[in-house]
Design an enzyme around this catalytic site. Structure first.
Site, PDB file in Angstrom:
ATOM      1  N   HIS B  67       0.844  -1.204   0.000  1.00  0.00           N
ATOM      2  CA  HIS B  67       0.000   0.000   0.000  1.00  0.00           C
ATOM      3  C   HIS B  67       0.874   1.248   0.000  1.00  0.00           C
ATOM      4  O   HIS B  67       1.255   1.772   1.047  1.00  0.00           O
ATOM      5  CB  HIS B  67      -0.936  -0.003   1.209  1.00  0.00           C
ATOM      6  CG  HIS B  67      -2.093   0.933   1.025  1.00  0.00           C
ATOM      7  ND1 HIS B  67      -3.382   0.564   1.292  1.00  0.00           N
ATOM      8  CD2 HIS B  67      -2.161   2.210   0.562  1.00  0.00           C
ATOM      9  CE1 HIS B  67      -4.198   1.577   1.016  1.00  0.00           C
ATOM     10  NE2 HIS B  67      -3.470   2.583   0.583  1.00  0.00           N
ATOM     11  N   HIS B  69       1.695   5.127  -2.042  1.00  0.00           N
ATOM     12  CA  HIS B  69       1.328   6.185  -2.998  1.00  0.00           C
ATOM     13  C   HIS B  69       2.613   6.823  -3.508  1.00  0.00           C
ATOM     14  O   HIS B  69       3.298   7.515  -2.761  1.00  0.00           O
ATOM     15  CB  HIS B  69       0.436   7.225  -2.325  1.00  0.00           C
ATOM     16  CG  HIS B  69      -0.863   6.650  -1.836  1.00  0.00           C
ATOM     17  ND1 HIS B  69      -1.960   6.494  -2.651  1.00  0.00           N
ATOM     18  CD2 HIS B  69      -1.219   6.149  -0.627  1.00  0.00           C
ATOM     19  CE1 HIS B  69      -2.959   5.937  -1.957  1.00  0.00           C
ATOM     20  NE2 HIS B  69      -2.525   5.716  -0.721  1.00  0.00           N
ATOM     21  N   ARG B  71       2.623   8.874  -6.106  1.00  0.00           N
ATOM     22  CA  ARG B  71       2.210  10.220  -6.563  1.00  0.00           C
ATOM     23  C   ARG B  71       2.505  10.523  -8.023  1.00  0.00           C
ATOM     24  O   ARG B  71       2.084  11.561  -8.513  1.00  0.00           O
ATOM     25  CB  ARG B  71       2.836  11.310  -5.688  1.00  0.00           C
ATOM     26  CG  ARG B  71       2.483  11.211  -4.217  1.00  0.00           C
ATOM     27  CD  ARG B  71       1.006  11.468  -3.955  1.00  0.00           C
ATOM     28  NE  ARG B  71       0.709  11.526  -2.528  1.00  0.00           N
ATOM     29  CZ  ARG B  71      -0.377  11.010  -1.974  1.00  0.00           C
ATOM     30  NH1 ARG B  71      -1.294  10.397  -2.715  1.00  0.00           N
ATOM     31  NH2 ARG B  71      -0.584  11.099  -0.682  1.00  0.00           N
ATOM     32  N   ASP B 159      -8.590   3.090  -3.980  1.00  0.00           N
ATOM     33  CA  ASP B 159      -8.062   3.583  -2.710  1.00  0.00           C
ATOM     34  C   ASP B 159      -8.001   5.110  -2.657  1.00  0.00           C
ATOM     35  O   ASP B 159      -7.667   5.765  -3.628  1.00  0.00           O
ATOM     36  CB  ASP B 159      -6.660   3.045  -2.459  1.00  0.00           C
ATOM     37  CG  ASP B 159      -6.141   3.495  -1.105  1.00  0.00           C
ATOM     38  OD1 ASP B 159      -6.768   3.141  -0.100  1.00  0.00           O
ATOM     39  OD2 ASP B 159      -5.147   4.243  -1.065  1.00  0.00           O
ATOM     40  N   HIS B 186     -10.755   0.505   0.222  1.00  0.00           N
ATOM     41  CA  HIS B 186     -10.631   1.557   1.241  1.00  0.00           C
ATOM     42  C   HIS B 186     -12.020   1.662   1.872  1.00  0.00           C
ATOM     43  O   HIS B 186     -12.935   2.221   1.276  1.00  0.00           O
ATOM     44  CB  HIS B 186     -10.212   2.852   0.532  1.00  0.00           C
ATOM     45  CG  HIS B 186     -10.343   4.108   1.332  1.00  0.00           C
ATOM     46  ND1 HIS B 186      -9.279   4.921   1.633  1.00  0.00           N
ATOM     47  CD2 HIS B 186     -11.416   4.717   1.885  1.00  0.00           C
ATOM     48  CE1 HIS B 186      -9.690   5.971   2.329  1.00  0.00           C
ATOM     49  NE2 HIS B 186     -10.991   5.874   2.495  1.00  0.00           N
ATOM     50  N   ASN B 285      -6.227   9.220   6.971  1.00  0.00           N
ATOM     51  CA  ASN B 285      -7.535   8.610   6.826  1.00  0.00           C
ATOM     52  C   ASN B 285      -7.372   7.120   6.521  1.00  0.00           C
ATOM     53  O   ASN B 285      -6.755   6.789   5.522  1.00  0.00           O
ATOM     54  CB  ASN B 285      -8.300   9.299   5.676  1.00  0.00           C
ATOM     55  CG  ASN B 285      -9.742   8.872   5.631  1.00  0.00           C
ATOM     56  OD1 ASN B 285     -10.252   8.257   6.541  1.00  0.00           O
ATOM     57  ND2 ASN B 285     -10.401   9.178   4.526  1.00  0.00           N
ATOM     58  N   ASP B 312       0.671   2.443   3.746  1.00  0.00           N
ATOM     59  CA  ASP B 312      -0.156   3.546   3.220  1.00  0.00           C
ATOM     60  C   ASP B 312       0.703   4.813   3.111  1.00  0.00           C
ATOM     61  O   ASP B 312       0.261   5.916   3.416  1.00  0.00           O
ATOM     62  CB  ASP B 312      -1.388   3.793   4.107  1.00  0.00           C
ATOM     63  CG  ASP B 312      -2.426   4.677   3.409  1.00  0.00           C
ATOM     64  OD1 ASP B 312      -2.236   5.001   2.215  1.00  0.00           O
ATOM     65  OD2 ASP B 312      -3.413   5.050   4.050  1.00  0.00           O
TER      66      ASP B 312
END
Lengths: 310, 431
Positions: B67, B69, B71, B159, B186, B285, B312
């Site tokens: 998990h 990111h 970007r 997600d 998610h 979150n 995450d």
């Protein structure tokens, strides 16, 4: 004596203040409250600037009256339509006011906690005039001062705060001040307007106003806003008023109950006119005490600044 | 011996997949595990082979963070494939699953191919691609699962956004199962969390902030479990945060449903009261929840109810974080700290054995994502290896390899970190 125990550049909230500090402010306010025409020189030649990004009439005029009676020049900047005010923008605005010469910045804005990180970046003293749903310290101080003057003490008092606790900075600051001084606080309202874990702030919770008022010394009635209805937090204003509005019928048998309201009053919603204007109401006295409390806060901050001047 | 060989000598191999914890030397050749044996390093025929001295270290299957990111594309001021994978390598992570909520979202085979190609060129570690579950992650129309799989995707997810339409979620799960892709959800009911910023509890109340109740997650966990029972299609629940979700997951697993889940280091180690003031580096979150929630996550991780640790990793440049809390972006970085935190705060404290720790950070993600040649040091497996120095002390502080520095763990003293990260037989990072 109070002036010596005060050791803060800013007044951001009451949560972190000791009972001694809160009492120090109330003690400093007492002479101003005793003599509503009293003046002072604590801010003589100093510039107090206002930065309000939320509408306000009474808080602002009260601060302004307090500053002027202490000899200050005042400068107002209303940041209309700055609901999207970002932290840097707010800091920039405040730095500009500081550059103009302001030593005291009275700030109201809609974001909880937005002032906290800015205080250390400014030489001026920051006075929180309401930040989002977080704190409104001078409002709670004037409420407590009014209570103390009417009831002679705070310790042991039973105070009910009724209404939209969820969104209320007045409620939070009141809980902090009242519990610090030994009062017993009950918050009352519909479940949707009582925030989770409020007990940990030291308040009891009730959803039944009649039960909550039994044995209470004072009730602080919060303003109910119509917009809450649109989010289904209340079904309707009449439905709310029926359960949580203060009416003469509900007041029957509570003749020593003092009624406070931070204003402006929605007559007929949270408070009937008969209650707002009746003998138990301390609403106008609150307004007068507001000036005294703000004069006290300015004076304490001024003495801090004098001691910390180079 | 050819130059494309590497010997990891003198370490303790911990390979949960082979149930192995023993002193072994590991020989890598042509990007694969060639051999593993005690005393291998002493063989004369290997005397010329490049080697990594691993005395006192653990030698484990390369960690997999399912998990992350990165970007890129669209958020290159927060992170790029290059910077994010360098952060992974420094954290001992040999493979990352890149979430598709980029700008544009990875919702077509062409975009998945472009991302994979860019990752091969710029990535310091393996970049696995998750495709969007719905077009534009709008929650309206399905993406092409089968063609995304052909383009290299290993999972599908929206997600960052909840899939509110249960009928659509049902079809997505069935379609993904047919295509052989894992759906990662998610779990958040936006009508319950709307506008919230912190966990609904005493901390948010004191700060005067709108809050997200635990039920916003659990409502969707329960829905996903029902859809899983209906369709028998696998579902993976991302970043679980509360005790009630854990209880729902545990009961679903008892019934034999193909449900899996991950938890993040921050949810495992922090709770609502840990946020100092209005520090946005503690805003993510789902939000940090209560002490009992954290305890439930730890227990679930230990007993295997929660399958994997995933970070995450959600980088945001300072301008998106140095704001009043309600305006600050959600998310924290995690790639460079996950291993050190897990070693210091879980393994060293007895919350998780070192074998389970490696299982949750490597074998389990490989199994869940269907990566047959990863998550193990078996002969012939991909030569993704993490060499861990469990005794190395260090402090979490910038500079980070990540372009961002939004971590709630800044200043923390940790014990244990990656000594080297080997990806496909090449040294991606060495301390």
């Amino acid at each position: 004596m109070a002036a010596i125990s005060w050791d803060r550049k800013d007044l951001l909230g009451l949560e972190t203040l000791s009972s001694g500090e809160i009492e120090g402010i109330l003690d400093a306010a007492a002479p101003f409250a005793d003599n509503p025409r009293s003046r002072g020189k604590a801010l003589s030649g100093r510039l107090v600037a206002f930065f309000f990004s939320e509408p306000s009439t009474r808080t602002r005029s009260s601060f302004e009256a307090a500053a002027k009676r202490l000899g200050a020049d005042v400068l107002g900047l209303s940041a209309a339509g700055s609901s999207a005010a970002k932290g840097e923008t707010l800091l920039d605005s405040l730095r500009n006011l500081e550059a103009v010469g302001a030593e005291y910045l009275v700030v109201r804005q809609e974001l909880s906690g937005a002032l906290e990180p800015l205080a250390s970046k400014l030489k001026a003293s920051l006075l929180n005039a309401g930040d989002g749903c977080h704190e409104h310290p001078t409002q709670a101080l004037l409420d407590v001062l009014t209570l103390r003057r009417k009831k002679g003490r705070i310790k042991g008092l039973r105070v009910v705060i009724v209404g939209d606790i969820l969104h209320s900075r007045v409620a939070r600051s009141n809980i902090h001040a009242l519990t610090a001084l030994g009062a017993r606080v009950t918050v009352c309202g519909p479940s949707a307007l009582i925030p989770a874990g409020i007990e940990r702030l030291g308040a009891r919770v009730s959803h039944d106003l009649n039960a909550a008022l039994a044995g209470a010394d004072a009730v602080n009635v919060l303003r109910q806003q119509l917009e809450r209805q649109n989010r289904n937090l209340i079904a309707s204003l009449p439905d709310y008023a029926g359960r949580y509005g203060l009416s003469p019928e509900r007041l029957a048998g509570h003749k020593d109950l003092l009624i406070l309201h931070p204003g402006p009053v929605n007559r007929g919603v949270e408070l009937d006119s008969a209650c707002a204007d009746g003998p138990q109401s301390a609403i106008l006295e609150q307004v007068a005490n507001g000036v005294a409390v703000r004069m006290a806060v300015f004076s304490l901050l001024a003495s801090w600044r004098a001691r910390h001047a180079r | 011996m050819p130059a494309n060989s590497l010997l990891i000598a003198g370490g303790t191999v911990i390979d949960p997949e082979q149930r192995l914890e023993a002193a072994r030397d590991v020989l890598i050749k042509d990007g694969r595990i060639e051999d593993m044996a005690a005393g291998l390093a002493k063989k004369e025929r290997l005397s010329g082979v490049a080697r990594i001295e691993a005395a006192g270290c653990w030698v484990t299957p390369g960690l997999i963070d399912m998990h992350v990111h990165l970007r890129e594309p669209g958020g290159e001021a927060d992170e790029t494939i290059a910077s994010g994978t360098r952060a992974a390598a420094r954290g001992g992570v040999a493979s990352v699953l890149a979430m598709p909520n980029t700008e544009p979202p990875i919702d077509s085979p062409a975009l998945a191919r472009l991302l994979a190609a860019k990752a091969r060129e710029a990535g310091a570690v393996n970049v696995l691609v998750a495709g969007a579950l719905t077009l534009g992650q709008k929650g309206e129309r399905l993406t092409e699962a089968a063609r995304l799989k052909e383009a290299g995707a290993v999972a599908l997810s929206d997600d960052g956004r909840p899939v509110m339409d249960s009928g659509l979620m049902r079809r997505a799960m069935e379609y993904a199962r047919d295509a052989g892709l894992l759906v990662i959800d998610h779990c958040e009911d936006a009508s319950l969390s709307q506008g919230g910023c912190l966990h609904e509890g005493a901390a948010a109340t004191a700060k005067g902030l709108r809050a997200i109740p635990w039920a916003s997650e659990t409502v969707m966990v329960l829905r996903d479990i029902a859809l899983c029972e209906l369709t028998q299609a696998p579902i993976h629940l991302a970043h679980l945060s509360c005790a009630q979700s854990v209880a729902a997951l545990r009961s679903a697993k008892k019934r034999g449903l193909p449900v899996s889940a991950e938890a993040t280091p921050h949810h495992l180690l922090l709770c609502e009261d840990d946020m100092p003031g209005y520090d946005a580096d503690f805003k993510m979150n789902p939000p940090l929840r209560g002490k009992a929630d954290r305890q439930a996550l730890l227990e679930a991780l230990a007993d295997g109810t929660i399958d994997a640790i995933a970070t995450d990793h959600a980088p945001h440049r300072p301008q998106r974080k140095e704001l009043p809390l309600e305006l600050a972006a959600f998310g924290v970085i995690g790639l460079e700290t996950a291993l050190g935190l897990a070693l210091t705060r879980l393994a060293a404290k007895g919350a998780l054995s070192r074998r389970k720790l490696i299982e949750r950070m490597s074998c389990a993600p490989a199994r869940l994502l269907g990566l047959k040649s990863k998550g193990s040091l078996r002969r012939g497996a991909d030569a993704d290896v993490t060499v861990i120095d469990p005794a190395a002390s260090w402090t979490v502080k910038p500079p980070f390899e990540s372009l961002s520095r939004n971590t709630p763990f800044a200043g923390l003293r940790l014990k244990g970190r990656a000594r080297a990260t080997i990806v496909g037989g090449r040294v991606a990072y060495a301390l």
